[in-house]
Design an enzyme around this catalytic site. Structure first.
Site, PDB file in Angstrom:
ATOM      1  CG  ASN A 184     -96.477   1.995-107.477  1.00 52.10           C
ATOM      2  OD1 ASN A 184     -97.722   1.348-107.692  1.00 52.10           O
ATOM      3  ND2 ASN A 184     -95.707   2.030-106.659  1.00 52.10           N
ATOM      4  CG  ASP A 206     -93.410  13.293 -97.699  1.00 59.87           C
ATOM      5  OD1 ASP A 206     -94.118  13.072 -98.533  1.00 59.87           O
ATOM      6  OD2 ASP A 206     -93.592  13.982 -96.769  1.00 59.87           O
ATOM      7  CE1 TYR A 236    -105.954   2.984-103.037  1.00 57.86           C
ATOM      8  CE2 TYR A 236    -107.916   1.873-104.205  1.00 57.86           C
ATOM      9  CZ  TYR A 236    -106.299   2.052-103.989  1.00 57.86           C
ATOM     10  OH  TYR A 236    -105.410   1.300-104.675  1.00 57.86           O
ATOM     11  CE  LYS A 246    -104.836   4.517-106.250  1.00 57.25           C
ATOM     12  NZ  LYS A 246    -103.281   4.246-106.783  1.00 57.25           N
ATOM     13  CG  ASP A 257     -90.757   3.967-100.653  1.00 60.16           C
ATOM     14  OD1 ASP A 257     -91.720   3.186-101.381  1.00 60.16           O
ATOM     15  OD2 ASP A 257     -91.297   4.329 -99.634  1.00 60.16           O
ATOM     16  CB  SER A 273     -93.471  -2.387-100.398  1.00 66.38           C
ATOM     17  OG  SER A 273     -94.264  -1.292-100.360  1.00 66.38           O
TER      18      SER A 273
END
Ligand SMILES: [Zn+2]
Length: 656
Positions: free
Chosen positions: A487, A460, A553, A557, A440, A419
């Site tokens: 990603n 995974d 988050y 990151k 994915d 996605s």
């Protein structure tokens, strides 16, 4: 070999001359052991009423660039028969003049160029003429007792023509050989080291005559060649060595190639033969294969680069020996190879080219194997093969309009491919010609990308063993790895630090940080052998400009960005670049549910609409915008950039 003729199907295409010609041409094309990738050609002689109401006698002959398996009526070039017959009377005719005369004799100037064998088709005094490069017949001619065997099988029912250059010389040779001959005394023509012609006034008879003649050769091979029954196991492929082989294979091709290991039982057995170095170096099955496979395969050993260097030197010698001042040397890279004890290899710039190479090498290996049982494989000599390889009419088959797509032959691995940004990256690289592993955890990757250049891998990414497997599967499938788009990510629930749920924190760390470390660790084994190798990490605007309530988050990151910086330092020595992108507010991804969007907008005191465009350029950023930047950073414009952090956020005053 059985006739595939069926009255109903024949009628469906049409029972006019050209319709029947299309039908039986496709029947020949349906049998790869008769014609492979553009080999073989067919014709029908028929009337054509011109605009003045006069009847022309025309040869409809297979047009250059059409394949018998899929040919249609417009695939046949209409050439005036009397003109072609006059050409056969000439003592000499060079290729350029022949092509020009034939085009001038066409009743439709927009039709494709007629086959190089058009003159030969014209002088055969039957309505339908079929020509194939039948494996079984050519195999028999390429053995030391070939002459005796052909005589034993066919007696005097075929005309046997020694090998000469196809095109005008072949037509002229047969014109002279058949002068005064009673054509009804033969069932067909056998061209040494080349193929078979059959003919009749009826489409079905001409086609079935071909099947009969070829079946006789197949029966002989079955009766006299040993058929190996022992099952070959599947030897393990050393993937690190495979990546080295691919790197070496790209050097003399001067373009990236995909390397496919063929471990079908026949190929493994061939790669295991003690006499491999001798029998694999004698030449191709039929001369026209040379433009697809070169004359011989490379044999790769412990030092792949040395094997390719030697191949290039030998090729230069071959060119110097047979070339002349007017020619320039083609690339010196092999198209296929043998990996002793492992299998055979295809080195195409695309999966399509590899498919063609694989078909041809499988037929070649089968022919060599059976010919060895009949006393030894003998291909055409290098001089004759050189003349075909450098024949402009053969090379014309390879010419295609336009430059290849920019990422053709490159191998890309994208995580989080089902996605958003990941899917957009897979689409962007595939559209530019790359082979892409779409990784994915969501099984949807299997149905999302309906094209052979995309390899779906369910993984995974938080499991080290699974990540290692995904990388290895990519290398095993395409031969190496050039670009990694790291990603995969999740957007955890917006919890402030004071109320952080331990599970939220741990899961985000596992997906948004540790999974990338695992991927870099395992990709780093293969990337040093890649072509312009690099890693693009999808980080976040939250790294330079964090917001409240998004700690779970922003923190991983930020760690991910630091990971990328360290990777840039550590991998630079191996030539691997690592760059980080900081996208912001890419809302067409699965992490941005309506709920998350509303909460984030509220935390800034904005409406959802305002929040979407809350950047200096007041523009919305899509996953395609990010993918376009990924492609640019992975490409040549950034070839000298590593360790960079590039925003794709519409401009943010906290970042600037
Ligand atoms: Zn031919």
């Amino acid at each position: 070999m059985k006739s595939l003729w069926n009255d109903k199907d024949a009628k469906k295409i049409g029972d006019d001359d050209l319709g029947l010609r299309v039908y039986t041409s496709r029947l020949l094309g349906a049998e790869p052991s008769l014609v492979l990738h553009g080999g073989g050609n067919t014709s029908v002689k028929s009337g054509h009423r011109n605009i003045y109401g006069e009847e022309d006698e025309v040869l409809y002959v297979k047009g250059s660039g059409w394949d018998l398996a899929t040919i249609e009526k417009p695939g046949f070039a209409p050439v005036r028969l009397d003109e072609l017959r006059r050409m056969a009377e000439l003592r000499e005719l060079d290729d350029t003049t022949m092509v020009k005369l034939q085009r001038a004799a066409m009743t439709d100037p927009y039709a494709p160029n007629p086959s190089v064998e058009a003159i030969l088709h014209a002088i055969i005094p039957y309505k339908f003429v079929d020509h194939t490069h039948a494996d079984a017949v050519v195999t028999l001619t390429n053995t030391p007792r070939g002459k005796k065997i052909i005589k034993e099988i066919y007696g005097d029912t075929v005309l046997v023509v020694p090998y000469v250059m196809p095109g005008f010389i072949l037509a002229r040779t047969i014109y002279e050989m058949t002068d005064g001959m009673d054509w009804s005394s033969i069932d067909g023509i056998i061209l040494w080291s080349h193929g078979v012609f059959t003919f009749a006034d009826d489409a079905r008879r001409s086609y079935e005559q071909m099947i009969r003649l070829v079946s006789k050769a197949e029966d002989y091979l079955k009766a006299h060649g040993k058929t190996e029954k022992a099952k070959a196991g599947r030897p393990k492929v050393d993937l690190n060595q495979l990546a080295r082989i691919r790197k070496a294979a790209c050097v003399y091709r001067e373009r990236p190639v995909l390397v496919q290991v063929d471990q079908s039982p026949d190929q493994v057995r061939f790669a295991d033969r003690p006499d491999l170095r001798k029998i694999s170096q004698r030449g191709p099955l039929t001369p026209d294969h040379i433009i697809r496979t070169k004359r011989v395969p490379v044999i790769v050993g412990a030092d792949p680069q040395a094997a390719f260097d030697k191949y290039a030197v030998d090729y230069r010698d071959y060119f110097n020996e047979f070339g002349n001042a007017g020619l320039s040397c083609l690339d010196r890279a092999p198209r296929w190879g043998v990996w002793p004890g492992v299998g055979t290899l295809a080195f195409g710039t695309s999966l399509k080219e590899n498919g063609i190479i694989t078909d041809i090498k499988r037929h070649t290996v089968a022919a060599i194997t059976v010919a060895e049982e009949l006393g030894g494989w003998r291909a055409l000599g290098p001089k004759d093969l050189f003349d075909i390889e450098y024949w402009e009419l053969e090379q014309a088959k390879l010419k295609k309009a336009g430059a290849p797509p920019p990422f053709q032959g490159r191998v890309v691995l994208v995580t989080g491919a089902a996605s958003g940004i990941g899917k957009a990256c897979v689409d962007a690289f595939a559209a530019r010609g790359a082979a892409v592993a779409a990784v994915d955890i969501n099984p949807k990757v299997h149905s999302l990308f309906d094209q052979p250049a995309v390899l779906p891998v369910i993984t995974d990414v938080t499991e080290e063993g699974a990540v290692k497997k995904a990388v290895e599967q990519t290398v095993a499938t395409f031969g190496g790895l050039d670009i990694v788009v790291s990603n995969a990510g999740i957007f955890p629930a917006g919890e402030r630090l004071a109320e952080m749920n331990a599970k939220t924190w741990e899961k985000s760390l596992a997906v948004n940080l540790t999974s990338h470390q695992l991927l870099i660790k395992h990709a780093a084994e293969f990337l040093p052998y890649g072509i312009n190798p690099n890693i693009v990490i999808i980080a976040s605007k939250n790294v330079p400009a964090p917001g409240p309530g998004a700690g779970a988050y922003s923190v991983p990151k930020a760690g991910l960005t630091q990971l990328g910086r360290v990777a840039a330092l550590e991998l630079a020595g191996a030539g691997v670049r690592v760059n980080m992108l900081h996208p912001n507010a890419v809302f067409d991804t699965s992490i941005w549910t309506e709920d998350v969007l509303e909460k984030r907008a509220a935390s800034y005191g904005l409406t959802v609409e305002e929040y979407k465009k809350s950047n200096l350029l007041q523009t919305e950023i899509t996953s395609h915008d990010v993918a376009d930047l990924v492609v640019a950073v992975a490409g040549p414009a950034f070839a000298k950039t590593t360790g960079a952090q590039i925003p794709v956020d519409g401009g943010n005053e906290r970042v600037i």
